[in-house]
Design a protein around this motif. Sequence first.
Motif: not given
Length: 93
Positions: A16-20, A40-46, A48-59
Amino acid sequence: TQYDRPLQLTDAPGIVWATQIIEDCYRDDYQLKRRYTTLIGKYDLMKFTFHPIARIPGISLSSYQVAVDESKGLVYFASEGKLKSLPLAKIRL
């Protein structure tokens, strides 16, 4: 409530798409200030790992405040009362 919708699925099963949110504290003119960055990245539900692919600074954005259109390569989010979008290619890590 804002959490009534499920996390957005990606093209891959069980992902799923998720944020950190990263919070950075710093001092400015004797005041403690906070600066936020949303990953912003992809979270593996099985796994439990998050793989960030993008960054939005200041928010600071939760997973429920972001929608990703993979086919168009856009991230949508609401900020300051307006719907905004950013191309994933421009904010990619």
